[in-house]
Design a protein around this motif. Structure first.
Motif, PDB file in Angstrom:
ATOM      1  N   GLU A 138       0.806  -1.229   0.000  1.00 27.57           N
ATOM      2  CA  GLU A 138       0.000   0.000   0.000  1.00 27.57           C
ATOM      3  C   GLU A 138       0.839   1.280   0.000  1.00 27.57           C
ATOM      4  OE1 GLU A 138      -3.164  -0.202  -0.484  1.00 27.57           O
ATOM      5  OE2 GLU A 138      -3.344  -2.359  -0.187  1.00 27.57           O
ATOM      6  N   THR A 167       0.800  -4.539  -3.828  1.00 29.93           N
ATOM      7  CA  THR A 167      -0.140  -3.414  -3.762  1.00 29.93           C
ATOM      8  C   THR A 167       0.562  -2.059  -3.761  1.00 29.93           C
ATOM      9  OG1 THR A 167      -0.171  -3.660  -1.353  1.00 29.93           O
ATOM     10  CG2 THR A 167      -1.936  -4.742  -2.596  1.00 29.93           C
ATOM     11  N   ARG A 169       2.670   1.238  -5.386  1.00 27.66           N
ATOM     12  CA  ARG A 169       2.611   2.037  -6.614  1.00 27.66           C
ATOM     13  C   ARG A 169       3.932   2.792  -6.767  1.00 27.66           C
ATOM     14  NH1 ARG A 169      -1.098   6.224  -6.347  1.00 27.66           N
ATOM     15  NH2 ARG A 169      -1.658   6.095  -8.545  1.00 27.66           N
ATOM     16  N   ASP A 235       1.153   0.365 -11.245  1.00 35.89           N
ATOM     17  CA  ASP A 235      -0.085   0.689 -10.541  1.00 35.89           C
ATOM     18  C   ASP A 235      -0.976  -0.549 -10.504  1.00 35.89           C
ATOM     19  OD1 ASP A 235      -2.521   1.692  -9.631  1.00 35.89           O
ATOM     20  OD2 ASP A 235      -2.258   3.599 -10.643  1.00 35.89           O
ATOM     21  N   ASP A 237      -3.996  -0.815 -10.190  1.00 38.27           N
ATOM     22  CA  ASP A 237      -5.244  -0.584 -10.929  1.00 38.27           C
ATOM     23  C   ASP A 237      -5.134  -1.016 -12.383  1.00 38.27           C
ATOM     24  OD1 ASP A 237      -6.379   0.401  -8.631  1.00 38.27           O
ATOM     25  OD2 ASP A 237      -6.152   2.508  -9.198  1.00 38.27           O
ATOM     26  N   PHE A 238      -3.905  -1.092 -12.907  1.00 36.00           N
ATOM     27  CA  PHE A 238      -3.725  -1.513 -14.290  1.00 36.00           C
ATOM     28  C   PHE A 238      -4.121  -2.976 -14.495  1.00 36.00           C
ATOM     29  CE2 PHE A 238      -0.130   1.767 -15.168  1.00 36.00           C
ATOM     30  CZ  PHE A 238      -1.090   2.762 -15.298  1.00 36.00           C
ATOM     31  N   SER A 240      -6.898  -4.384 -13.788  1.00 36.99           N
ATOM     32  CA  SER A 240      -8.272  -4.440 -14.304  1.00 36.99           C
ATOM     33  C   SER A 240      -8.471  -3.540 -15.524  1.00 36.99           C
ATOM     34  CB  SER A 240      -9.266  -4.041 -13.205  1.00 36.99           C
ATOM     35  OG  SER A 240      -8.962  -2.745 -12.696  1.00 36.99           O
ATOM     36  N   PRO A 260       1.055  -5.067 -13.916  1.00 36.36           N
ATOM     37  CA  PRO A 260       0.308  -3.810 -13.901  1.00 36.36           C
ATOM     38  C   PRO A 260       1.240  -2.612 -14.049  1.00 36.36           C
ATOM     39  CG  PRO A 260       0.583  -4.594 -11.675  1.00 36.36           C
ATOM     40  CD  PRO A 260       1.216  -5.622 -12.568  1.00 36.36           C
TER      41      PRO A 260
END
Length: 287
Positions: A138, A167, A169, A235, A237-238, A240, A260
């Motif tokens: 995180e 998790t 970034r 990231d 988020d990449f 999804s 990602p």
């Protein structure tokens, strides 16, 4: 060997630091011993942790020799750190290291105050510059140094390594300028290695300048350009919504990685145009 150390800001006083065979004082950077190649050994260490109040604390912030660290204001929950060159470095024979560790949930942005000049030493020795980034769960780190300029006659190896939790970034920017205005470059070899969850995400190497292996010592490899750079965005988020491969101009491209992440590579005639290309890519990916 005499080095000039300048303080930050206009009108700062100027001092000199001389590398000798004397034993270093406590907390000073290590020097090469008798019979060893001349040069400076210096390390900067940063440790960032979530402070429990929605921000980020820096329990460890220490630098040696030319690697002076200053805390600055980041964005939101970020802690900001600026690397200030306290003396001319790296010279031939120097070995500089920057280590940054972001704990769980920490937010950290690392910048440099000015461009770094790779300079030749008296004996023609190679210089080294290592960057090691460790990102826990995180956490988020932005590594945004100014340009690295390869000066004529220099020989520098740059090694950047980043280890990420699944998790975490990361935004990482590298910009390299081949020579000052009107001069040919030195020899520059740069390697970037990124692992995520213990697995390789990216491992690439660039070599250019006189004596570069594989025929990369001429202008053809960079199409005559004098500035080359890359922007890496990792990231979760990449996973999804993966980024797409795209041309970002005649000499810039975005390449999705097997994870990602996306890598933007760009060539430009000068540092200003290179920064414009990478800044546009940074905004496009939401950083």
């Amino acid at each position: 060997m005499t080095r000039t150390a300048t303080g930050a800001g206009a009108g700062a006083a100027t001092a000199t630091a001389t590398v000798t065979g004397a034993a270093p004082a406590a907390g000073a950077p290590a020097r090469a011993g008798a019979g060893a190649p001349s040069g400076l050994r210096a390390t900067a260490r940063i440790r960032a942790v979530a402070d429990g109040r929605g921000g980020t604390a820096l329990p460890l912030l220490t630098g040696e020799g030319p690697l002076a660290l200053r805390r600055t204001r980041g964005e939101g929950a970020e802690a900001g750190v600026v690397l200030v060159g306290a003396m001319s470095a790296p010279l031939g024979g120097d070995h500089l290291t920057v280590e940054a560790d972001a704990g769980p949930g920490a937010r950290l942005v690392l910048r440099s105050a000015a461009a770094t000049l790779a300079l030749p030493g008296r004996g023609g020795q190679r210089a080294r510059y290592d960057v090691r980034l460790t990102l826990a769960a995180e956490s988020a780190v932005r590594w945004l140094p100014e340009q690295l300029v390869s000066v004529r006659g220099s020989d520098l190896r740059v090694r950047t390594r980043a280890e990420l939790a699944p998790t975490a970034r990361l935004l990482l920017r590298e910009e390299q300028v081949l020579g000052r205005s009107g001069e040919p470059p030195g020899l520059l070899r740069s390697r970037l290695t990124v692992t995520r969850e213990g697995r390789p995400l990216l491992d690439q190497e660039l070599a250019c300048g006189p004596g570069a292996p594989g025929g990369w010592d001429g202008p053809a490899g960079l199409a005559g350009h004098r500035a080359v750079g890359q922007l890496l965005v990792v990231d979760p988020d990449f996973a999804s919504a993966p980024p797409q491969a795209a041309m970002l101009g005649e000499f810039a491209a975005a390449t999705p990685l097997a994870g990602p992440a996306v890598l933007v590579t760009a060539l430009a005639p000068d540092a200003l145009r290179l920064r414009e290309l990478l800044d546009a890519a940074c905004r496009a990916y939401g950083w």
